[in-house]
Every structure is written in structure tokens, then in C-alpha cells.
Write a protein that holds these residues in place. Structure first.
Motif, short mmCIF file in Angstrom:
data_model
loop_
_atom_site.label_atom_id
_atom_site.label_comp_id
_atom_site.label_asym_id
_atom_site.label_seq_id
_atom_site.Cartn_x
_atom_site.Cartn_y
_atom_site.Cartn_z
N GLY A 1 -4.78 149.88 18.71
CA GLY A 1 -6.30 149.93 18.41
C GLY A 1 -7.11 149.03 18.10
N LYS A 2 -6.32 147.02 18.34
CA LYS A 2 -6.57 146.60 18.43
C LYS A 2 -6.78 146.03 19.45
CE LYS A 2 -6.96 145.99 13.25
NZ LYS A 2 -6.77 145.33 12.04
N GLU A 3 -7.79 144.68 19.84
CA GLU A 3 -7.96 143.76 21.06
C GLU A 3 -6.31 143.33 20.80
OE1 GLU A 3 -11.00 146.11 22.72
OE2 GLU A 3 -9.68 143.38 23.51
N HIS A 4 -6.60 141.79 21.82
CA HIS A 4 -5.62 141.21 21.61
C HIS A 4 -6.46 139.90 20.50
CE1 HIS A 4 -4.37 143.11 25.45
NE2 HIS A 4 -2.57 142.26 24.83
N GLU A 5 -5.72 138.97 19.53
CA GLU A 5 -5.48 138.20 18.16
C GLU A 5 -5.25 136.75 18.42
OE1 GLU A 5 -6.06 137.01 13.46
OE2 GLU A 5 -4.98 139.31 14.71
N PHE A 6 -6.10 136.26 18.84
CA PHE A 6 -5.78 134.68 19.59
C PHE A 6 -4.51 133.99 17.45
CE2 PHE A 6 -5.49 130.39 20.27
CZ PHE A 6 -5.42 129.49 18.85
N VAL A 7 -3.97 133.59 17.92
CA VAL A 7 -3.42 133.71 17.17
C VAL A 7 -3.42 131.58 16.94
CG1 VAL A 7 -0.81 132.94 15.34
CG2 VAL A 7 -1.43 135.11 16.62
N VAL A 8 -2.15 131.27 18.10
CA VAL A 8 -2.33 129.33 18.05
C VAL A 8 -2.24 129.23 19.71
CG1 VAL A 8 -0.30 129.85 18.13
CG2 VAL A 8 -1.08 127.47 17.34
N ALA A 9 -2.81 127.95 19.86
CA ALA A 9 -2.74 127.35 21.25
C ALA A 9 -1.94 126.12 20.63
CB ALA A 9 -3.97 127.89 21.92
N THR A 10 -1.99 125.33 22.06
CA THR A 10 -1.09 123.94 22.13
C THR A 10 -1.16 123.40 23.68
OG1 THR A 10 -0.01 124.49 20.05
CG2 THR A 10 0.88 122.84 21.78
N ARG A 11 -1.62 122.04 23.50
CA ARG A 11 -1.91 121.44 24.94
C ARG A 11 -0.61 120.65 24.36
NH1 ARG A 11 -7.26 119.73 24.98
NH2 ARG A 11 -6.77 117.59 23.65
#
Length: 124
Positions: free
Chosen positions: A42-52
Motif C-alpha cells: 500500500g505504499k510507494e517505493h521508498e528510497f534506501v541508498v544510492a551509490t555512484r
């Protein structure tokens, strides 16, 4: 066309650790920004971590900072998400995503490739 396959999810207790894997084919992950997202019912996709990886930089969601860490194995073209001190609120389907370039995107829709997800359930 990059294909991403997540694995490593499961049922754990609060306080436990879990390591998720995101294996890539069709492209070299070192050329991409790799993000992790999660989605609860029931929720939107939630950001956790992003790496470059080129000119290394990482962005973490406040909710996981200090508990989650990502890493990579170039030989296996695989990115990992190490999750420690898990909480029941971490329960979700976890997805990895890839975006070519260097922008540390935090929105699900900004990414070009997505995996199928792996379920993580944390019991209290």
C-alpha cells in the motif's frame, strides 16, 4: 539492456542482519549509479541508498543511515546491501535499480533498470 536479479531476502528477527545481493548482466555496474528501494504493501517505493562508483559517493535514507551499507564485487558484477540491526519497519520488498551516469537519484522513476525484488520480513 541491463538485467538485475536480487536475492538474499528472508524472515529474520528484530536486531538480526541480512545481506541482499543484486547481480547484473548486460552491463557493467561500475558504469551505473545503483540504487536500492523498498516497498511495503500500500505504499510507494521508498528510497534506501544510492551509490555512484566512479568518483565514489553514496546517499542513504535517514531511516537506514548507520545500519545499512552497500558494497560491490566487480568480478561478480554484483552489488550488496548489508542490513544490520533490522527493525520490523524494515519489512518490505527490496529492489535494486540502475541508472547510467553519475547522478545519485533518489526517485524510483529516475532509474532505467529494476530488478524483480526480494522480500525481507523482520519479526518483533
Amino acid at each position: 539492456q541491463v538485467q538485475l536479479v536480487e536475492s538474499g531476502g528472508g524472515l529474520v528477527q528484530a536486531g538480526d542482519s541480512l545481506r541482499l545481493s543484486c547481480a547484473a548482466s548486460g552491463g557493467t555496474l561500475s558504469s551505473y549509479v545503483v540504487g536500492w528501494f523498498r516497498q511495503s504493501p500500500g505504499k510507494e517505493h521508498e528510497f534506501v541508498v544510492a551509490t555512484r562508483w566512479n568518483g565514489p559517493s553514496t546517499a542513504y535514507a535517514e531511516s537506514v543511515k548507520g545500519r545499512f551499507t552497500d558494497s560491490r564485487d566487480d568480478a561478480k558484477n554484483t552489488v550488496y546491501l548489508e542490513m544490520n540491526s533490522l527493525k520490523p519497519e524494515d519489512t518490505a520488498v527490496y529492489y535494486c535499480a540502475a541508472l547510467r551516469g553519475t547522478r545519485l537519484a533518489t526517485n524510483w522513476g529516475d532509474y532505467t533498470y529494476w530488478g524483480q525484488g526480494t522480500q525481507v520480513t523482520v519479526s518483533s
